[in-house]
Design a protein around this motif. Structure first.
Motif, PDB file in Angstrom:
ATOM      1  N   LEU A  29       0.778  -1.291   0.021  1.00 56.81           N
ATOM      2  CA  LEU A  29      -0.180   0.124   0.070  1.00 56.81           C
ATOM      3  C   LEU A  29       0.813   1.240   0.037  1.00 56.81           C
ATOM      4  CD1 LEU A  29      -2.644  -0.908   2.824  1.00 56.81           C
ATOM      5  CD2 LEU A  29      -2.845  -1.412   0.093  1.00 56.81           C
ATOM      6  N   VAL A  30       0.236   2.415  -0.150  1.00 53.90           N
ATOM      7  CA  VAL A  30       0.929   3.856  -0.238  1.00 53.90           C
ATOM      8  C   VAL A  30       0.465   4.252   1.057  1.00 53.90           C
ATOM      9  CG1 VAL A  30       1.409   5.911  -1.468  1.00 53.90           C
ATOM     10  CG2 VAL A  30       0.832   3.794  -2.658  1.00 53.90           C
ATOM     11  N   ALA A  31       1.546   4.737   1.834  1.00 53.50           N
ATOM     12  CA  ALA A  31       1.371   5.779   3.104  1.00 53.50           C
ATOM     13  C   ALA A  31       1.732   6.907   2.993  1.00 53.50           C
ATOM     14  CB  ALA A  31       2.081   4.992   4.264  1.00 53.50           C
ATOM     15  N   ARG A  32       0.788   7.970   3.199  1.00 57.23           N
ATOM     16  CA  ARG A  32       1.066   9.250   2.930  1.00 57.23           C
ATOM     17  C   ARG A  32       0.972   9.848   4.527  1.00 57.23           C
ATOM     18  NH1 ARG A  32       1.814  14.476   2.818  1.00 57.23           N
ATOM     19  NH2 ARG A  32       1.075  15.512   1.016  1.00 57.23           N
ATOM     20  N   LYS A  33       2.142  10.596   4.791  1.00 59.88           N
ATOM     21  CA  LYS A  33       2.338  11.010   6.182  1.00 59.88           C
ATOM     22  C   LYS A  33       1.187  12.202   6.177  1.00 59.88           C
ATOM     23  CE  LYS A  33       5.950  12.089   9.259  1.00 59.88           C
ATOM     24  NZ  LYS A  33       7.511  12.319   9.202  1.00 59.88           N
ATOM     25  N   LEU A  34       0.635  12.127   7.261  1.00 64.69           N
ATOM     26  CA  LEU A  34      -0.267  13.279   7.616  1.00 64.69           C
ATOM     27  C   LEU A  34       0.348  14.384   8.659  1.00 64.69           C
ATOM     28  CD1 LEU A  34      -3.815  11.625   7.379  1.00 64.69           C
ATOM     29  CD2 LEU A  34      -2.765  13.074   5.738  1.00 64.69           C
ATOM     30  N   ALA A  35       0.461  13.635   9.763  1.00 67.64           N
ATOM     31  CA  ALA A  35       0.992  14.569  11.082  1.00 67.64           C
ATOM     32  C   ALA A  35       1.583  13.761  11.957  1.00 67.64           C
ATOM     33  CB  ALA A  35      -0.331  15.106  11.582  1.00 67.64           C
ATOM     34  N   VAL A  36       2.736  14.428  12.911  1.00 68.14           N
ATOM     35  CA  VAL A  36       3.214  13.825  13.988  1.00 68.14           C
ATOM     36  C   VAL A  36       2.351  14.231  15.128  1.00 68.14           C
ATOM     37  CG1 VAL A  36       5.369  13.683  15.103  1.00 68.14           C
ATOM     38  CG2 VAL A  36       5.432  13.740  12.668  1.00 68.14           C
ATOM     39  N   MET A  37       2.197  13.283  15.710  1.00 69.61           N
ATOM     40  CA  MET A  37       1.610  13.848  17.200  1.00 69.61           C
ATOM     41  C   MET A  37       2.311  13.393  18.447  1.00 69.61           C
ATOM     42  SD  MET A  37      -2.430  12.729  16.717  1.00 69.61           S
ATOM     43  CE  MET A  37      -2.402  11.179  16.967  1.00 69.61           C
ATOM     44  N   PRO A  38       3.038  14.328  18.964  1.00 76.88           N
ATOM     45  CA  PRO A  38       3.925  14.176  20.215  1.00 76.88           C
ATOM     46  C   PRO A  38       2.929  13.938  21.091  1.00 76.88           C
ATOM     47  CG  PRO A  38       3.616  16.436  19.712  1.00 76.88           C
ATOM     48  CD  PRO A  38       2.983  16.104  18.657  1.00 76.88           C
ATOM     49  N   HIS A  39       3.507  12.941  22.118  1.00 80.46           N
ATOM     50  CA  HIS A  39       2.857  12.599  23.496  1.00 80.46           C
ATOM     51  C   HIS A  39       3.094  13.444  24.537  1.00 80.46           C
ATOM     52  CE1 HIS A  39       1.465   9.321  20.912  1.00 80.46           C
ATOM     53  NE2 HIS A  39       0.937   8.502  21.963  1.00 80.46           N
ATOM     54  N   VAL A  40       2.279  13.364  25.246  1.00 80.76           N
ATOM     55  CA  VAL A  40       2.434  14.272  26.561  1.00 80.76           C
ATOM     56  C   VAL A  40       1.987  13.420  27.915  1.00 80.76           C
ATOM     57  CG1 VAL A  40       0.100  15.338  26.253  1.00 80.76           C
ATOM     58  CG2 VAL A  40       2.083  16.501  27.726  1.00 80.76           C
ATOM     59  N   LEU A  41       2.839  13.578  28.951  1.00 86.62           N
ATOM     60  CA  LEU A  41       2.380  12.685  30.126  1.00 86.62           C
ATOM     61  C   LEU A  41       1.786  13.715  30.870  1.00 86.62           C
ATOM     62  CD1 LEU A  41       3.199  10.096  31.499  1.00 86.62           C
ATOM     63  CD2 LEU A  41       4.635  11.506  33.182  1.00 86.62           C
ATOM     64  N   CYS A  42       0.389  13.433  31.304  1.00 86.11           N
ATOM     65  CA  CYS A  42      -0.437  14.474  31.909  1.00 86.11           C
ATOM     66  C   CYS A  42      -1.341  13.758  32.874  1.00 86.11           C
ATOM     67  CB  CYS A  42      -0.902  15.437  30.991  1.00 86.11           C
ATOM     68  SG  CYS A  42      -2.065  14.359  29.907  1.00 86.11           S
ATOM     69  N   ALA A  43      -1.885  14.603  33.742  1.00 88.24           N
ATOM     70  CA  ALA A  43      -2.662  14.243  34.748  1.00 88.24           C
ATOM     71  C   ALA A  43      -3.747  15.353  35.179  1.00 88.24           C
ATOM     72  CB  ALA A  43      -2.348  13.285  35.929  1.00 88.24           C
ATOM     73  N   ALA A  44      -4.420  15.197  36.074  1.00 91.56           N
ATOM     74  CA  ALA A  44      -5.295  16.506  36.684  1.00 91.56           C
ATOM     75  C   ALA A  44      -4.557  16.985  37.990  1.00 91.56           C
ATOM     76  CB  ALA A  44      -6.683  16.190  36.913  1.00 91.56           C
ATOM     77  N   PRO A  45      -4.639  18.382  38.129  1.00 89.86           N
ATOM     78  CA  PRO A  45      -4.176  18.778  39.072  1.00 89.86           C
ATOM     79  C   PRO A  45      -4.486  18.052  40.384  1.00 89.86           C
ATOM     80  CG  PRO A  45      -4.764  20.726  37.765  1.00 89.86           C
ATOM     81  CD  PRO A  45      -5.509  19.196  37.182  1.00 89.86           C
ATOM     82  N   SER A  46      -5.405  17.597  40.376  1.00 90.27           N
ATOM     83  CA  SER A  46      -5.864  17.048  41.715  1.00 90.27           C
ATOM     84  C   SER A  46      -5.253  15.726  42.128  1.00 90.27           C
ATOM     85  CB  SER A  46      -7.530  16.414  41.687  1.00 90.27           C
ATOM     86  OG  SER A  46      -7.677  15.856  40.468  1.00 90.27           O
ATOM     87  N   LEU A  99       0.719   9.907  12.194  1.00 88.37           N
ATOM     88  CA  LEU A  99      -0.403   9.748  11.357  1.00 88.37           C
ATOM     89  C   LEU A  99      -0.397   9.658   9.816  1.00 88.37           C
ATOM     90  CD1 LEU A  99      -3.395  11.672  12.823  1.00 88.37           C
ATOM     91  CD2 LEU A  99      -2.793   9.187  13.127  1.00 88.37           C
ATOM     92  N   TYR A 100      -0.707   8.254   9.246  1.00 84.38           N
ATOM     93  CA  TYR A 100      -0.692   8.104   7.728  1.00 84.38           C
ATOM     94  C   TYR A 100      -1.975   8.118   7.219  1.00 84.38           C
ATOM     95  CZ  TYR A 100       4.524   7.212   8.593  1.00 84.38           C
ATOM     96  OH  TYR A 100       5.583   7.292   8.898  1.00 84.38           O
ATOM     97  N   ALA A 101      -2.078   8.448   6.121  1.00 84.15           N
ATOM     98  CA  ALA A 101      -3.335   8.094   5.293  1.00 84.15           C
ATOM     99  C   ALA A 101      -2.758   6.830   4.395  1.00 84.15           C
ATOM    100  CB  ALA A 101      -3.765   8.992   4.376  1.00 84.15           C
ATOM    101  N   VAL A 102      -3.331   5.868   4.354  1.00 85.41           N
ATOM    102  CA  VAL A 102      -2.977   4.586   3.524  1.00 85.41           C
ATOM    103  C   VAL A 102      -4.105   4.200   2.547  1.00 85.41           C
ATOM    104  CG1 VAL A 102      -2.694   2.189   3.854  1.00 85.41           C
ATOM    105  CG2 VAL A 102      -1.749   3.618   5.473  1.00 85.41           C
ATOM    106  N   TYR A 103      -3.605   4.118   1.156  1.00 81.23           N
ATOM    107  CA  TYR A 103      -4.382   3.803   0.044  1.00 81.23           C
ATOM    108  C   TYR A 103      -3.764   2.835  -0.653  1.00 81.23           C
ATOM    109  CZ  TYR A 103      -1.964   7.762  -1.547  1.00 81.23           C
ATOM    110  OH  TYR A 103      -0.789   8.799  -1.918  1.00 81.23           O
ATOM    111  N   PRO A 104      -4.670   2.197  -1.586  1.00 74.46           N
ATOM    112  CA  PRO A 104      -4.200   1.070  -2.359  1.00 74.46           C
ATOM    113  C   PRO A 104      -3.079   1.484  -3.465  1.00 74.46           C
ATOM    114  CG  PRO A 104      -6.419   0.931  -2.295  1.00 74.46           C
ATOM    115  CD  PRO A 104      -6.108   2.312  -1.655  1.00 74.46           C
ATOM    116  N   ALA A 105      -3.139   2.441  -4.180  1.00 74.19           N
ATOM    117  CA  ALA A 105      -1.922   2.817  -5.256  1.00 74.19           C
ATOM    118  C   ALA A 105      -1.767   4.094  -5.444  1.00 74.19           C
ATOM    119  CB  ALA A 105      -2.408   1.914  -6.325  1.00 74.19           C
ATOM    120  N   ARG A 106      -0.786   4.509  -5.910  1.00 77.46           N
ATOM    121  CA  ARG A 106      -0.305   5.715  -6.215  1.00 77.46           C
ATOM    122  C   ARG A 106      -0.937   6.146  -7.637  1.00 77.46           C
ATOM    123  NH1 ARG A 106       2.914   8.375  -3.724  1.00 77.46           N
ATOM    124  NH2 ARG A 106       4.172   6.670  -3.288  1.00 77.46           N
TER     125      ARG A 106
END
Lengths: 333, 333
Positions: free
Chosen positions: B154-171, B268-275
């Motif tokens: 398949l063909v993969a087209r890069k869409l975005a990079v999502m960095p992760h974050v470690l988080c919680a509620a203040p409480s 994130l990639y968009a994946v589709y069958p053929a270019r």
DNA sequence: GACATTGTTTACTGGTAGAGAATGGTGCGA
DNA sequence: TCGCACCATTCTCTACCAGTAAACAATGTC
């Protein structure tokens, strides 16, 4: 690329859901399948099949395309199938052109039997003494006399040789005398068949010597039957195909003369467009003609080969000369 | 022989009543016309056209055949025509598979505008976090996270990079303390997104040093949105794509920790069958995706090329390597 | 996890479709 | 009536292309 193959490949692939299976079914190698599909897609500019190495599925466009392609291929397959029966059994309409007199005297009687032998066959028989253009007027076959035969790409099959006979009624000979030599005809009242190629000059041969007589007469007519009627009435003398007056001679209504001289012959030919892929309806009619014309012959029909007009071929014109099947010009098998 | 050509030749000849004219019309030489007709007749075993050099006429069989052939050819021509509009304008049904959370947080809102831009287009959007087989299930396109990406044709087209974050509620941080090092997470109540490729082991990097923590927690769930809900409720801490909690962080409902450590990224990639022969409907949706995901980025999208898996080609594998257009594997233009 | 199947690519080859030249046949117009 | 132009066909030649085989990559299965 052979697009028809590509379409069939596409159809098979779509229906079998497999490239490899389609290849086996069609007797093609997997690469051939791949290439066909790829080229088809390239030609259309549309992806028809989504495929991985293990899975394949039609795209939406592929489904739409398949639908129409299937219709088209089916219609073409039907076209081939429709010709199947026609190719083997005589059917349809047979259009034939034939001269009046010979048909009425030799053929007409046998036609009902012929037609009842082939129930799917219709016969459209045009009695016409002129030389019709069989291609232009859509005839399947024409019967021609040798003096009427064009030098064309048609095929001519010899049917019969009709020797001529010089004859008149006994009453005519009593009144005007029986000719002893061709020259005697100059004084006779000669009845002319106007469509004959030798209507005005009658030729006689004896001992390698040829006599050509420019004849005179008051009656010229375009039907041999009318000539016969005039002969019977004792109106004059004429040179006429022997079969037309055979019964009259036997019955004594007419008498022949100059029997020791050779006279012209009219050779009858069946002329049809091509030898290759001869339609069964033409084939059986041809057989019918050959049978009819050789019926009351003393010896069986012996085919003669008419010499082909000289060929100025570039290479060595050796063998091809004998393969009459592929010669386009007039010849007789 | 190319039978489709032969059929078209036959049709033209029949309709134009001339071999030469058909040749001119089709851009073929007279001999080519002759041969095509002759081969077609040979294939069928039936004479289709009676012809002399000056005159030609269909035989009865030819007329019958022409009728069916015309139907077939028309159907095939229609098949091509039908694909015309599809080839240029987006239409039909677009089947898309996308992960739930990213769609709801980043995409969902823009889709009505997208659809109203293309009135002939239908969208069938399946929200599903599992990795679907897009060929088997007939999807035109799928959105995938990098930890979900197969190595396929398949063909993969890069869409975005999502960095992760470690988080919680203040409480939560108030009650259980704010982790200072990755190791502090061993004692924390970590909420796990079970479909992630790194659900059980969280990795952090700093100064080229990598810390891999096998995390513990009482709640594992297959939707990031549920993770977020649990975070908001102060139930635990989690490593979650930054965009999902962006507004929470801004509003102070959640707080981040270990900000000086590098965390995983989900691409994130968009994946589709053929270019090749990319359908317009896919093309425009892809454009839509690219636009949506680069909307609120500070710098424009820079495509990255993912290395192709090593090729053990026989010959010298030189140039083909760079022609990404014909490479079947994953790559990004 | 080794194996078998499947689709694709590449390089090669045999068959063939089409062009060109030459031929024979035909109809039209002068 | 006789050229003249056109037409279909045949033959020969050439260039191209469709198909095969072998190797390869991807993928599912026992």
């Amino acid at each position: 690329m052979d697009r028809l193959t590509a379409l069939q490949v596409f159809r098979h692939v779509a229906e079998l859901n497999s490239f490899a299976e389609a290849g086996r079914r069609l007797g093609l190698s997997p690469p051939a399948i791949s290439k066909n599909i790829a080229e088809l897609e390239g030609h259309l500019g549309v992806r028809l099949i989504n495929r991985t190495t293990r899975r394949m599925a039609l795209t939406e466009e592929g489904r739409i395309y398949l639908e129409h392609v299937t219709q088209g291929l089916d219609a073409l397959a039907r076209a081939d199938q429709v010709l199947g029966p026609i190719k083997t059994a005589p059917s349809g309409t047979l259009r034939v052109s034939a001269p009046m007199t010979v048909t009425l005297t030799r053929l007409s009687a046998g036609i009902p039997a012929f037609l009842s032998r082939y129930p799917d066959l219709k016969l459209d028989l045009h009695l016409d003494d002129r030389r019709v253009d069989i291609v232009r007027e859509g005839f399947d076959l024409a019967i021609r006399g040798s003096d009427n035969l064009e030098d064309s790409s048609l095929v001519a099959r010899k049917l019969a040789v009709m020797p001529h006979v010089l004859c008149a009624a006994p009453s005519y000979f009593e009144k005007h005398g029986r000719p002893k030599t061709p020259a005697d005809l100059k004084a006779a009242n000669c009845i002319r068949f106007s469509l004959s190629g030798h209507a005005d000059i009658w030729e006689f041969r004896k001992d390698g010597r040829s006599e050509r007589i420019a004849i005179e007469g008051r009656y010229s007519v375009s039907s041999s039957l009318a000539v016969r009627d005039a002969l019977r009435a004792g109106f004059g003398v004429s040179l006429i195909p022997h079969p037309y007056v055979e019964s009259d001679l036997k019955a004594g209504r007419l008498q022949s003369a100059l029997d020791d001289w050779e006279k012209v012959e009219t050779t009858l030919y069946a002329v049809y467009p091509a030898r290759q892929h001869l339609a069964p309806k033409i084939r059986v009619f041809l057989d019918f003609l050959i049978e009819e014309f050789s019926r009351d012959k003393e010896k069986p029909f012996v085919p003669l080969r008419r010499e082909r007009s000289a060929r100025r071929s570039v290479g060595e014109g050796t063998e091809a000369e004998n393969q009459t099947e592929i010669l386009p010009s007039i010849s007789s098998p």
